[in-house]
Design an enzyme around this catalytic site. Structure first.
Site, short mmCIF file in Angstrom:
data_model
loop_
_atom_site.label_atom_id
_atom_site.label_comp_id
_atom_site.label_asym_id
_atom_site.label_seq_id
_atom_site.Cartn_x
_atom_site.Cartn_y
_atom_site.Cartn_z
N HIS A 1 0.85 -1.35 -0.17
CA HIS A 1 0.05 0.20 -0.13
C HIS A 1 0.93 1.30 0.02
O HIS A 1 0.35 2.28 -0.48
CB HIS A 1 -1.02 -0.17 1.16
CG HIS A 1 -2.05 -1.17 1.15
ND1 HIS A 1 -2.96 -0.96 0.22
CD2 HIS A 1 -2.39 -2.10 1.46
CE1 HIS A 1 -3.84 -1.87 0.19
NE2 HIS A 1 -3.51 -2.78 1.27
N ARG B 1 -15.91 -0.59 -6.10
CA ARG B 1 -15.55 -2.04 -5.56
C ARG B 1 -16.34 -2.00 -4.08
O ARG B 1 -16.14 -0.95 -3.48
CB ARG B 1 -13.99 -2.16 -5.26
CG ARG B 1 -13.80 -3.38 -4.64
CD ARG B 1 -12.04 -3.73 -4.72
NE ARG B 1 -11.56 -2.83 -3.85
CZ ARG B 1 -10.12 -2.48 -3.65
NH1 ARG B 1 -9.34 -3.42 -4.42
NH2 ARG B 1 -9.78 -1.51 -3.02
N GLU C 1 -8.38 -12.01 -8.51
CA GLU C 1 -7.35 -11.72 -7.60
C GLU C 1 -6.56 -12.96 -6.94
O GLU C 1 -5.70 -13.05 -6.49
CB GLU C 1 -7.69 -10.88 -6.37
CG GLU C 1 -8.33 -9.57 -6.85
CD GLU C 1 -9.07 -8.81 -5.57
OE1 GLU C 1 -8.10 -8.13 -5.00
OE2 GLU C 1 -10.17 -9.09 -5.16
N ASN D 1 -2.14 -6.93 -8.27
CA ASN D 1 -1.40 -7.02 -7.10
C ASN D 1 -1.62 -8.22 -6.52
O ASN D 1 -0.68 -8.90 -5.73
CB ASN D 1 -1.51 -5.70 -6.10
CG ASN D 1 -1.45 -4.38 -7.01
OD1 ASN D 1 -0.48 -4.49 -7.93
ND2 ASN D 1 -1.97 -3.26 -6.57
N ASP D 2 -2.75 -8.47 -6.02
CA ASP D 2 -3.11 -9.83 -5.18
C ASP D 2 -3.24 -11.07 -6.03
O ASP D 2 -2.50 -12.05 -5.70
CB ASP D 2 -4.66 -9.56 -4.64
CG ASP D 2 -4.54 -9.03 -3.30
OD1 ASP D 2 -3.59 -9.11 -2.47
OD2 ASP D 2 -5.47 -8.26 -3.00
N CYS E 1 -6.90 -3.46 -13.07
CA CYS E 1 -6.91 -2.05 -12.09
C CYS E 1 -5.72 -2.19 -11.15
O CYS E 1 -5.88 -1.45 -10.00
CB CYS E 1 -8.29 -2.01 -11.21
SG CYS E 1 -8.61 -3.39 -10.30
#
Length: 548
Positions: A192, A324, A413, A436-437, A484
């Site tokens: 993050h 989301r 994800e 990312n995930d 995204c």
């Protein structure tokens, strides 16, 4: 570390947001642990010590309120100052020392605990102020113990922020005019901290061991390109993380031969819309709603949620907003959910899975989104995070449609979802890939672990395989498949993602000009050829070499 403390020296980390900046280093304060009880020899002096700590908290909050440029933030700080200066609180502290024989730390802790219990029992507005009480207690303890105030420093001048890590709640009110660079002891390229730094255009270095050994006030230089953090150097003019392409293409995203690729912005609130407008975003590809829930002891009500969503929908009038639903758990715990400790939160109850335990949270949010959409007439698409099965996707789509939301999708994800992309698209309207995930779960590599940063490289062929599978499923179904995650912000990777079948790219607003130029520089056929070359690579380095 003696070299770093006493003179010129350098630490090495991972540069995650380019640019160079310098300034005095200040460490984010951690919540102080309550020490063991200590005998009190002079009760009057101990009372004075405890009350002086509360007075300093009041004064500090007042100074911060005076410096705040945002009127809402200033009002919140002054309200906190009033709570810390409450005479009933002070009397409770006095009694704990004079009658109970407690030392200053335990007197303060006990007084705040009593007020906390009373606020929770009262419910409503007072229950929502429990988090404020906890913050005030932590600040008062830090003052008594001579430790830095918890949270993000607000010294009133530019500085480099150092921390073990930065949670979303820590950075929600971070002022980029004061914080010129970020350095954390842990973290990876998709943490993050990295995402925040790129969004704000701040140079940043993560996975930098030893940075917390540098004394507060030490002049440091942060190079977000090389990952170097140096001390004992002269101040340098700040170089931004990413400069916009001054003479690049404008308008909707498209390849050189006109194939459309929607270029969208990731946002957290209406405050981010201006940046998206300036960069020419065609809409919002990821509206992170969890920022509304951060650091709350009670869930924001439907009216408050609808107002926040309405503000974004109104500001983005005429453009699509993909919102989301609450993405909490793992590295984004939310106090009001009161989730029990899990042996591995990243593999536990997070994202859509929260609805298994608290279905009301999802129901309330969907109703608030639908209400804001009805009020504004906006083109709103809603998607759920952390979906693993077709059954989960179908249940979410049914709930969204029942609430009055016509377009429902899911995030990809986890590998299970990517492998079943075709089946998912039979029950939802679109897919959005969170790289990312997806990287983290594909390679079993914690995104906070800097030593595994190579496994989280978005050029990893295995990750590209999964993206390609989703793109192929989208083409077959005739439905959109977007990205995204941070991979969308890489201008060299963007044409390859387009070639894999991705129909939209959503990123921080600052990255949009460079990505728009990169996509416009290739024909769609070239993009597909580059994608096939990347898929043949054995590793990220070869993928880059084959396609550049």
């Amino acid at each position: 570390m003696s070299e770093i403390r006493t003179g010129i020296g350098a630490l090495a980390g991972i540069g995650v947001s380019g640019g160079v900046a310098s300034g005095p280093l200040l460490r984010a304060g951690t919540v102080p642990a309550l020490p063991s009880p200590a005998p009190v020899k002079d009760v009057l002096a101990e009372v004075e010590r405890a009350l002086a700590a509360l007075a300093e908290v009041v004064a500090d909050l007042g100074r911060r309120a005076d410096r705040a440029t945002n009127a809402t933030v200033a009002d919140v700080l002054r309200a906190q100052a009033m709570m810390a200066g409450d005479e009933e609180l002070h009397e409770s502290v006095r009694e704990a020392v004079l009658d109970g024989g407690h030392d200053a730390c335990h007197a303060i802790d006990g007084a705040f605990a009593s007020f906390r219990a009373a606020f929770e029992e009262a419910g409503g507005y007072l229950a929502e102020r429990v988090a404020d009480l906890d913050d005030l207690r932590d600040r008062a303890l830090a003052t008594v113990l001579g430790r830095p105030m918890p949270g993000i420093p607000a010294p009133g001048h530019p500085y480099v922020l150092a921390a073990r890590d930065l949670a979303p709640a820590d950075t929600a009110e971070l002022d980029p005019e004061q914080v010129v660079a970020l350095v954390t002891e842990i973290g990876g390229p998709t943490s993050h901290t990295a995402i925040l730094a790129r969004a704000l255009g701040l140079p940043a270095v993560v996975a930098c061991p030893g940075v917390l050994d540098i004394a507060d006030g030490t002049q440091v230089l942060v190079d977000g390109d090389t990952g170097r953090v140096a001390t004992g150097v002269a101040a340098v003019p700040r170089t931004p993380a990413r400069a916009a392409t001054p003479a690049g293409p404008t308008g909707p995203g498209r390849t050189a031969d006109g194939h459309p690729v929607k270029l969208l912005a990731n946002i957290g609130s209406a405050a981010n819309v201006a940046g998206a407008d300036e960069a020419g975003a065609e809409g919002v590809g990821l509206f992170r709603t969890e920022l509304l829930f951060l650091d709350r002891s009670t869930e924001p009500g439907p009216d408050e949620q609808a107002a926040a969503y309405r503000a974004v929908f109104t500001a983005m009038a005429g453009r699509t907003v993909v919102i989301r639903t609450l993405d909490a758990g793992a590295d984004k715990p939310l106090p009001f959910l009161r989730q029990e400790g899990e042996p591995n939160p990243a593999l536990g109850v997070r994202g859509l899975r929260i609805a298994r335990q608290r279905p009301d949270v999802l129901t309330t949010q969907l109703a608030a989104i639908a209400r804001a959409r009805a009020d504004t007439g906006a083109d709103v698409w809603v998607m759920a995070p952390m979906v693993s099965t077709v059954a989960e996707a179908a249940a979410f789509a049914d709930a969204a449609h029942e609430a009055g939301l016509p377009r429902a999708g899911v995030m990809i994800e986890v590998p299970a979802a990517a492998l079943r992309a075709a089946a998912l698209l039979r029950v939802v309207d679109f897919l959005s890939i969170g790289t990312n995930d997806l990287s983290q779960y594909t390679f079993a590599a914690d995104r906070m672990c800097g030593t595994l940063a190579d496994l989280l490289d978005p050029w990893q062929p295995a990750l590209l395989d999964l993206i390609g599978a989703c793109g192929a499923a989208g083409r077959e179904a005739g439905k959109p498949v977007g990205i995204c995650g941070e991979a969308a912000a890489d201008p060299t990777l963007a044409p390859i993602l387009v070639g894999l079948g991705v129909t939209s790219l959503s990123m921080s607003a600052r990255a949009l000009p460079a990505v728009r130029a990169a996509v416009a520089g290739r024909s769609f056929d070239e993009c597909r050829k580059l994608a096939q070359l990347a898929l043949t690579a054995e590793d990220p380095a070869q993928a880059r070499k084959l396609t550049t």
